[in-house]
Design a protein around this motif. Structure first.
Motif, short mmCIF file in Angstrom:
data_model
loop_
_atom_site.label_atom_id
_atom_site.label_comp_id
_atom_site.label_asym_id
_atom_site.label_seq_id
_atom_site.Cartn_x
_atom_site.Cartn_y
_atom_site.Cartn_z
N ALA A 1 -1.25 -1.76 10.80
CA ALA A 1 -1.86 -0.44 10.62
C ALA A 1 -3.02 -0.51 9.63
N LYS A 2 -2.85 -1.26 8.57
CA LYS A 2 -3.90 -1.37 7.56
C LYS A 2 -5.10 -2.14 8.12
N LYS A 3 -4.85 -3.21 8.87
CA LYS A 3 -5.94 -3.95 9.51
C LYS A 3 -6.70 -3.06 10.48
N GLU A 4 -5.98 -2.25 11.23
CA GLU A 4 -6.64 -1.37 12.20
C GLU A 4 -7.47 -0.28 11.51
N ALA A 5 -7.01 0.21 10.37
CA ALA A 5 -7.80 1.18 9.60
C ALA A 5 -9.10 0.52 9.12
N PRO B 1 -5.64 2.78 0.87
CA PRO B 1 -4.68 2.86 -0.25
C PRO B 1 -3.30 3.39 0.18
N ASN B 2 -3.26 4.40 1.02
CA ASN B 2 -1.98 4.95 1.47
C ASN B 2 -1.20 3.97 2.34
N LEU B 3 -1.90 3.18 3.11
CA LEU B 3 -1.22 2.21 3.98
C LEU B 3 -0.68 1.04 3.18
N ALA B 4 -1.08 0.92 1.93
CA ALA B 4 -0.59 -0.16 1.07
C ALA B 4 0.72 0.20 0.40
N LYS B 5 1.07 1.47 0.42
CA LYS B 5 2.28 1.90 -0.28
C LYS B 5 3.52 1.57 0.55
N LYS B 6 4.51 1.08 -0.15
CA LYS B 6 5.75 0.71 0.51
C LYS B 6 6.58 1.96 0.80
N THR C 1 -10.42 -12.43 -0.33
CA THR C 1 -10.38 -11.32 0.62
C THR C 1 -9.64 -11.71 1.88
N GLU C 2 -9.91 -12.91 2.39
CA GLU C 2 -9.20 -13.40 3.58
C GLU C 2 -7.70 -13.44 3.33
N LYS C 3 -7.29 -13.99 2.20
CA LYS C 3 -5.86 -14.08 1.87
C LYS C 3 -5.24 -12.69 1.78
N GLN C 4 -5.96 -11.75 1.19
CA GLN C 4 -5.46 -10.38 1.04
C GLN C 4 -5.26 -9.73 2.41
N ILE C 5 -6.27 -9.82 3.27
CA ILE C 5 -6.19 -9.19 4.59
C ILE C 5 -5.07 -9.80 5.42
#
Length: 97
Positions: free
Chosen positions: A74-78, A88-93, A64-68
């Motif tokens: 933006a994804k960290k702030e969500a 999921p939406n913030l993961a899309k390129k 989980t640490e490696k993933q984050i």
């Protein structure tokens, strides 16, 4: 049962630091006090604990640490704001056309 924590700190330069520990209060204190002079947070103090989650399996905490760490700001702030439905939406390129 031992608990492992994955945590995010907000640094004084507005950046985020992601880490893992089995003693969250001691770890945050060591970041705050600059215990490790060459660490990322040492020159970015004060720091603020903005998120943590608990794990009973160390392997899952490490993954989980490696993933984050790979996530966008933006994804960290969500995650910090508890807006899990946005992750999921913030993961899309995004592609330029």
């Amino acid at each position: 049962m031992k608990i492992f924590y994955v945590y995010l700190l907000k640094c004084s330069d507005d950046s985020y630091y992601t880490g893992i520990t089995s003693d969250l209060s001691e770890r945050v204190e060591s970041h705050q006090n600059g215990k490790y002079k060459d660490s990322y947070t040492s020159s970015r103090r004060p720091v603020q604990l903005v998120f943590y989650c608990e794990f009973t399996e160390p392997e899952q905490a490490i993954e989980t640490e490696k993933q984050i760490k790979k996530w966008s700001r933006a994804k960290k702030e969500a995650l910090i704001q508890g807006e899990f439905e946005r992750l999921p939406n913030l993961a899309k390129k995004k592609f330029n056309r």
